[in-house]
Design a protein around this motif. Structure first.
Motif, PDB file in Angstrom:
ATOM      1  N   GLY A  76      78.605  91.213  36.952  1.00 16.27           N
ATOM      2  CA  GLY A  76      77.379  91.322  37.735  1.00 16.27           C
ATOM      3  C   GLY A  76      76.568  90.040  37.805  1.00 16.27           C
ATOM      4  N   LYS A  77      77.089  88.949  37.249  1.00 19.92           N
ATOM      5  CA  LYS A  77      76.395  87.662  37.289  1.00 19.92           C
ATOM      6  C   LYS A  77      76.890  86.865  38.491  1.00 19.92           C
ATOM      7  N   TYR A  78      75.988  86.060  39.061  1.00 18.74           N
ATOM      8  CA  TYR A  78      76.390  85.208  40.174  1.00 18.74           C
ATOM      9  C   TYR A  78      77.232  84.053  39.657  1.00 18.74           C
ATOM     10  N   SER A  79      78.291  83.770  40.406  1.00 21.76           N
ATOM     11  CA  SER A  79      79.163  82.663  40.035  1.00 21.76           C
ATOM     12  C   SER A  79      79.714  82.023  41.302  1.00 21.76           C
ATOM     13  N   ALA A  80      80.309  80.876  41.120  1.00 25.78           N
ATOM     14  CA  ALA A  80      80.931  80.148  42.222  1.00 25.78           C
ATOM     15  C   ALA A  80      82.370  79.836  41.834  1.00 25.78           C
ATOM     16  N   ARG A  81      83.226  79.828  42.843  1.00 28.50           N
ATOM     17  CA  ARG A  81      84.632  79.473  42.640  1.00 28.50           C
ATOM     18  C   ARG A  81      84.901  78.238  43.483  1.00 28.50           C
ATOM     19  N   TYR A  82      85.537  77.216  42.921  1.00 27.17           N
ATOM     20  CA  TYR A  82      85.778  75.948  43.599  1.00 27.17           C
ATOM     21  C   TYR A  82      87.241  75.841  43.995  1.00 27.17           C
ATOM     22  N   MET A  83      87.466  75.624  45.295  1.00 24.86           N
ATOM     23  CA  MET A  83      88.833  75.541  45.804  1.00 24.86           C
ATOM     24  C   MET A  83      88.989  74.301  46.680  1.00 24.86           C
ATOM     25  N   THR A  84      90.194  73.772  46.694  1.00 25.31           N
ATOM     26  CA  THR A  84      90.558  72.758  47.687  1.00 25.31           C
ATOM     27  C   THR A  84      90.949  73.515  48.960  1.00 25.31           C
ATOM     28  N   PRO A  85      91.067  72.825  50.085  1.00 26.99           N
ATOM     29  CA  PRO A  85      91.574  73.509  51.280  1.00 26.99           C
ATOM     30  C   PRO A  85      92.945  74.166  51.038  1.00 26.99           C
ATOM     31  N   SER A  86      93.820  73.506  50.290  1.00 29.41           N
ATOM     32  CA  SER A  86      95.135  74.095  49.987  1.00 29.41           C
ATOM     33  C   SER A  86      94.996  75.346  49.124  1.00 29.41           C
ATOM     34  N   ASP A  87      94.065  75.336  48.167  1.00 28.82           N
ATOM     35  CA  ASP A  87      93.807  76.525  47.353  1.00 28.82           C
ATOM     36  C   ASP A  87      93.341  77.686  48.232  1.00 28.82           C
ATOM     37  N   TYR A  88      92.469  77.389  49.193  1.00 27.00           N
ATOM     38  CA  TYR A  88      91.975  78.417  50.099  1.00 27.00           C
ATOM     39  C   TYR A  88      93.127  79.030  50.897  1.00 27.00           C
ATOM     40  N   ILE A  89      94.002  78.186  51.394  1.00 25.80           N
ATOM     41  CA  ILE A  89      95.157  78.671  52.162  1.00 25.80           C
ATOM     42  C   ILE A  89      96.013  79.593  51.292  1.00 25.80           C
ATOM     43  N   LYS A  90      96.247  79.177  50.049  1.00 26.28           N
ATOM     44  CA  LYS A  90      97.063  79.984  49.134  1.00 26.28           C
ATOM     45  C   LYS A  90      96.391  81.314  48.815  1.00 26.28           C
ATOM     46  N   SER A  91      95.079  81.307  48.620  1.00 25.76           N
ATOM     47  CA  SER A  91      94.393  82.528  48.203  1.00 25.76           C
ATOM     48  C   SER A  91      94.028  83.451  49.366  1.00 25.76           C
ATOM     49  N   SER A  92      93.805  82.909  50.553  1.00 23.97           N
ATOM     50  CA  SER A  92      93.311  83.727  51.664  1.00 23.97           C
ATOM     51  C   SER A  92      94.213  83.745  52.890  1.00 23.97           C
ATOM     52  N   GLY A  93      95.087  82.785  53.026  1.00 25.36           N
ATOM     53  CA  GLY A  93      95.893  82.659  54.236  1.00 25.36           C
ATOM     54  C   GLY A  93      96.678  83.907  54.587  1.00 25.36           C
ATOM     55  N   LYS A  94      97.357  84.474  53.621  1.00 20.42           N
ATOM     56  CA  LYS A  94      98.160  85.670  53.860  1.00 20.42           C
ATOM     57  C   LYS A  94      97.268  86.839  54.281  1.00 20.42           C
ATOM     58  N   TRP A  95      96.140  87.017  53.610  1.00 21.16           N
ATOM     59  CA  TRP A  95      95.215  88.110  53.931  1.00 21.16           C
ATOM     60  C   TRP A  95      94.701  87.983  55.361  1.00 21.16           C
ATOM     61  N   LEU A  96      94.348  86.768  55.777  1.00 25.06           N
ATOM     62  CA  LEU A  96      93.838  86.554  57.131  1.00 25.06           C
ATOM     63  C   LEU A  96      94.855  87.015  58.176  1.00 25.06           C
ATOM     64  N   VAL A  97      96.120  86.684  57.952  1.00 29.94           N
ATOM     65  CA  VAL A  97      97.176  87.033  58.902  1.00 29.94           C
ATOM     66  C   VAL A  97      97.479  88.539  58.852  1.00 29.94           C
ATOM     67  N   GLU A  98      97.528  89.092  57.651  1.00 27.93           N
ATOM     68  CA  GLU A  98      97.874  90.509  57.511  1.00 27.93           C
ATOM     69  C   GLU A  98      96.791  91.453  58.031  1.00 27.93           C
ATOM     70  N   ASN A  99      95.530  91.031  57.981  1.00 28.62           N
ATOM     71  CA  ASN A  99      94.432  91.925  58.340  1.00 28.62           C
ATOM     72  C   ASN A  99      93.758  91.592  59.663  1.00 28.62           C
ATOM     73  N   GLY A 100      94.015  90.429  60.183  1.00 32.02           N
ATOM     74  CA  GLY A 100      93.257  89.964  61.337  1.00 32.02           C
ATOM     75  C   GLY A 100      91.872  89.566  60.856  1.00 32.02           C
ATOM     76  N   PHE A 101      91.387  88.444  61.364  1.00 32.57           N
ATOM     77  CA  PHE A 101      90.086  87.948  60.909  1.00 32.57           C
ATOM     78  C   PHE A 101      89.544  87.009  61.969  1.00 32.57           C
ATOM     79  N   HIS A 102      88.357  87.340  62.428  1.00 28.78           N
ATOM     80  CA  HIS A 102      87.650  86.482  63.374  1.00 28.78           C
ATOM     81  C   HIS A 102      86.260  86.238  62.806  1.00 28.78           C
ATOM     82  N   GLU A 103      85.969  84.979  62.511  1.00 32.85           N
ATOM     83  CA  GLU A 103      84.638  84.619  62.032  1.00 32.85           C
ATOM     84  C   GLU A 103      83.916  83.934  63.185  1.00 32.85           C
ATOM     85  N   VAL A 104      82.724  84.443  63.487  1.00 24.84           N
ATOM     86  CA  VAL A 104      81.962  83.992  64.641  1.00 24.84           C
ATOM     87  C   VAL A 104      80.606  83.485  64.181  1.00 24.84           C
TER      88      VAL A 104
END
Length: 175
Positions: A76-104
């Protein structure tokens, strides 16, 4: 030994040419602040099953850039996670493709001092372009640098809206 040297020179020349090709191919995407922000949103957005252009995504970022999501952790505490662009791709890339995602982007405030810019970019997220209601909203705090040649994303630090912490009116579109 000569063959290894020749092969090394060819590989180096190819990688330099490939880097120049990407720079030439993507130059318009980072030529202005607006183009850089627009490309950032476009490159992570897509329908379910649609691959993203991760080369273009990485091209937007300075080599030392970080993507920093923040929110409450399991305790329940606020925290931050630090990623490189490659880390972001590894952690979120598959989810974006599998679920569809449009950020506006729905609103933006921008502060600039010479070559550095801070953007508070309010966003809404949808699974499909045709969705009428976003499943998530939040604010991206985007720091950018113009090196005289192009814009670089230095960091993106973001937080999703919650029931306890709605987006302040200041950062919402004015009707």
């Amino acid at each position: 030994m000569k063959k290894v040297l020749i092969l090394s020179v060819i590989l180096l020349a190819t990688s330099i040419t490939y880097g120049q090709d990407k720079t030439n191919m993507y130059a318009d995407n980072v030529s202005t602040l607006d183009a850089t922000i627009k490309t950032l949103y476009q490159v992570i957005s897509g329908d379910k099953g649609e691959e993203r252009n991760w080369d273009l995504f990485k091209f937007l970022f300075h080599p030392d850039a970080k993507l920093i999501p923040t929110g409450r952790n399991q305790e329940g505490k606020y925290s931050a996670r630090y990623m490189t662009p490659s880390d972001y791709i590894k952690s979120s890339g598959k989810w974006l493709v599998e679920n569809g995602f449009h950020e506006v982007e729905i609103n933006r405030t921008t502060d600039t001092f010479e070559q550095i810019t801070q953007v508070f970019s309010t966003y809404e997220s949808y699974h499909n372009k045709t969705d009428e209601k976003p499943f998530m909203r939040g604010i991206n705090s985007i720091q950018l640098l113009n090196d005289g040649t192009r814009w670089w994303v230095i960091n993106i630090y973001w937080k999703q809206e919650t029931a306890e912490n709605p987006i302040p009116e200041t950062y919402l579109p004015k009707d």
